[in-house]
Design a protein around this motif. Structure first.
Motif, mmCIF file in Angstrom:
data_model
loop_
_atom_site.group_PDB
_atom_site.id
_atom_site.type_symbol
_atom_site.label_atom_id
_atom_site.label_comp_id
_atom_site.label_asym_id
_atom_site.label_seq_id
_atom_site.Cartn_x
_atom_site.Cartn_y
_atom_site.Cartn_z
ATOM 1 N N PRO A 52 3.285 10.899 -0.799
ATOM 2 C CA PRO A 52 3.976 10.559 0.449
ATOM 3 C C PRO A 52 3.717 11.571 1.568
ATOM 4 O O PRO A 52 4.134 11.344 2.702
ATOM 5 N N ASN A 53 3.040 12.654 1.212
ATOM 6 C CA ASN A 53 2.706 13.702 2.184
ATOM 7 C C ASN A 53 1.623 13.270 3.173
ATOM 8 O O ASN A 53 1.509 13.819 4.273
ATOM 9 N N ILE A 54 0.799 12.295 2.786
ATOM 10 C CA ILE A 54 -0.392 11.972 3.582
ATOM 11 C C ILE A 54 -0.009 11.384 4.937
ATOM 12 O O ILE A 54 0.773 10.430 5.014
ATOM 13 N N LYS A 103 6.036 27.778 1.566
ATOM 14 C CA LYS A 103 7.216 27.064 1.038
ATOM 15 C C LYS A 103 7.108 25.552 1.210
ATOM 16 O O LYS A 103 7.611 24.799 0.386
ATOM 17 N N ARG A 104 6.494 25.095 2.291
ATOM 18 C CA ARG A 104 6.367 23.648 2.491
ATOM 19 C C ARG A 104 5.545 23.021 1.363
ATOM 20 O O ARG A 104 5.872 21.943 0.855
ATOM 21 N N CYS A 105 4.521 23.716 0.953
ATOM 22 C CA CYS A 105 3.672 23.189 -0.126
ATOM 23 C C CYS A 105 4.431 23.141 -1.453
ATOM 24 O O CYS A 105 4.240 22.210 -2.238
ATOM 25 N N THR A 106 5.299 24.123 -1.682
ATOM 26 C CA THR A 106 6.096 24.093 -2.919
ATOM 27 C C THR A 106 6.991 22.859 -2.943
ATOM 28 O O THR A 106 7.082 22.155 -3.960
ATOM 29 N N ILE A 107 7.639 22.574 -1.803
ATOM 30 C CA ILE A 107 8.491 21.375 -1.719
ATOM 31 C C ILE A 107 7.645 20.118 -1.942
ATOM 32 O O ILE A 107 8.039 19.180 -2.640
ATOM 33 N N CYS A 108 6.472 20.108 -1.336
ATOM 34 C CA CYS A 108 5.555 18.967 -1.419
ATOM 35 C C CYS A 108 5.106 18.731 -2.871
ATOM 36 O O CYS A 108 5.183 17.607 -3.380
ATOM 37 N N PHE A 109 4.677 19.778 -3.527
ATOM 38 C CA PHE A 109 4.241 19.642 -4.932
ATOM 39 C C PHE A 109 5.412 19.176 -5.802
ATOM 40 O O PHE A 109 5.255 18.305 -6.654
ATOM 41 N N ALA A 110 6.568 19.803 -5.577
ATOM 42 C CA ALA A 110 7.735 19.480 -6.413
ATOM 43 C C ALA A 110 8.117 18.010 -6.260
ATOM 44 O O ALA A 110 8.392 17.326 -7.251
ATOM 45 N N TYR A 187 -8.932 17.882 5.401
ATOM 46 C CA TYR A 187 -7.625 18.550 5.466
ATOM 47 C C TYR A 187 -6.809 18.082 4.264
ATOM 48 O O TYR A 187 -7.115 17.055 3.658
ATOM 49 N N CYS A 188 -5.768 18.867 3.937
ATOM 50 C CA CYS A 188 -5.041 18.615 2.698
ATOM 51 C C CYS A 188 -4.401 17.236 2.681
ATOM 52 O O CYS A 188 -4.606 16.474 1.733
ATOM 53 N N GLY A 189 -3.620 16.931 3.718
ATOM 54 C CA GLY A 189 -2.990 15.604 3.703
ATOM 55 C C GLY A 189 -1.904 15.422 4.748
ATOM 56 O O GLY A 189 -1.868 14.406 5.431
ATOM 57 N N CYS A 190 -0.991 16.383 4.864
ATOM 58 C CA CYS A 190 0.114 16.209 5.808
ATOM 59 C C CYS A 190 -0.352 16.492 7.235
ATOM 60 O O CYS A 190 -1.414 17.067 7.458
ATOM 61 N N ARG A 191 0.490 16.082 8.181
ATOM 62 C CA ARG A 191 0.121 16.271 9.586
ATOM 63 C C ARG A 191 -0.007 17.749 9.946
ATOM 64 O O ARG A 191 -0.773 18.101 10.829
HETATM 65 S S1 SF4 Z 1 0.015 18.079 2.207
HETATM 66 FE FE1 SF4 Z 1 -0.996 19.962 1.557
HETATM 67 S S2 SF4 Z 1 -0.649 21.431 3.247
HETATM 68 FE FE2 SF4 Z 1 0.790 19.723 3.500
HETATM 69 S S3 SF4 Z 1 2.635 20.459 2.473
HETATM 70 FE FE3 SF4 Z 1 1.511 19.210 0.973
HETATM 71 S S4 SF4 Z 1 0.258 20.703 -0.164
HETATM 72 FE FE4 SF4 Z 1 0.965 21.730 1.704
#
Ligand code: SF4
Length: 202
Positions: A52-54, A103-110, A187-191
């Motif tokens: 859902p990060n994309i 920290k944002r990436c930790t929330i994202c992975f979790a 790029y990784c995925g999020c804006r």
């Molecule tokens: S999409 Fe990538 S850069 Fe963005 S919060 Fe998730 S892991 Fe981090």
């Protein structure tokens, strides 16, 4: 077909031999080596696409289509979960300026791995894994801490924290992506990951 310049892939040994494996996949270029290796090793693997990060539905669909194309080629089941981008943005509120690996990436992975663990629990997968740590751009231990914590929510699910990068894994991944002519995002995925240069390789 094996590339003679790359080290041969060792068999992937599941922590629960014979058990179904739910592989969370972030995209085709990252998951292809793991998917191909699981198939080659005779594992009963299913690909779980929950990202859902994309940023933008269009980008989400593009990455998903590429991933499913390869799953279909290998004959692996492919599960498309919800695109909860609004919920994802809510979860990372206040962390917009965080650097990658922060920290944002930790929330994202979790969030992504907790959803994977829930699906594993509800659908009879004793083992879960993720492609998120195979890229050298990621902090694998950050990813795996989230994976272990997610699996620990359910007594019947184990997180498989194998280092898919080693023994030529990262190089084979790049070679398969090239061979299959996958779409490769820059790029990784999020804006928020669009605005900065990616971090140095690990
Ligand atoms: S999409 Fe990538 S850069 Fe963005 S919060 Fe998730 S892991 Fe981090």
């Amino acid at each position: 077909m094996a590339n003679p310049k790359l080290p041969p892939r060792p068999p992937f040994m599941s922590p629960v031999p014979g058990a179904r494996v739910l592989l969370h996949s972030c995209c085709a270029p990252c998951s292809c080596e793991i998917m191909e290796g699981m198939k080659e090793s005779g594992l009963d693997a299913t690909v779980f696409y929950y990202n859902p990060n994309i940023d933008t539905r269009e980008e989400y669909e593009h990455r998903k289509t590429e991933n499913k194309r390869f799953a279909d080629k290998l004959g692996l089941p492919f599960v498309d979960a919800d695109y909860d981008n609004e919920l994802w943005l809510e979860r990372v509120k206040g962390l917009e300026e965080e650097p990658e690996r922060g920290k944002r990436c930790t929330i994202c992975f979790a969030m992504r791995l907790q959803r994977t663990a829930l699906y594993a629990h509800e659908n009879g997968f004793p083992v879960m894994a993720t492609s998120l740590g195979i890229s050298r751009l990621k902090n694998q231990e950050q990813v795996y801490a989230c994976g272990r914590a997610a699996a620990q929510l359910y007594p019947d699910v184990i997180f498989w924290d194998y280092n898919w990068r080693t023994k030529g894994g990262a190089d084979r991944s790049a070679a398969i992506a090239k061979r299959e002519e996958f779409y490769r995002q820059n790029y990784c995925g999020c804006r928020f990951s669009k605005r900065k240069d990616p971090p140095d390789n690990a």
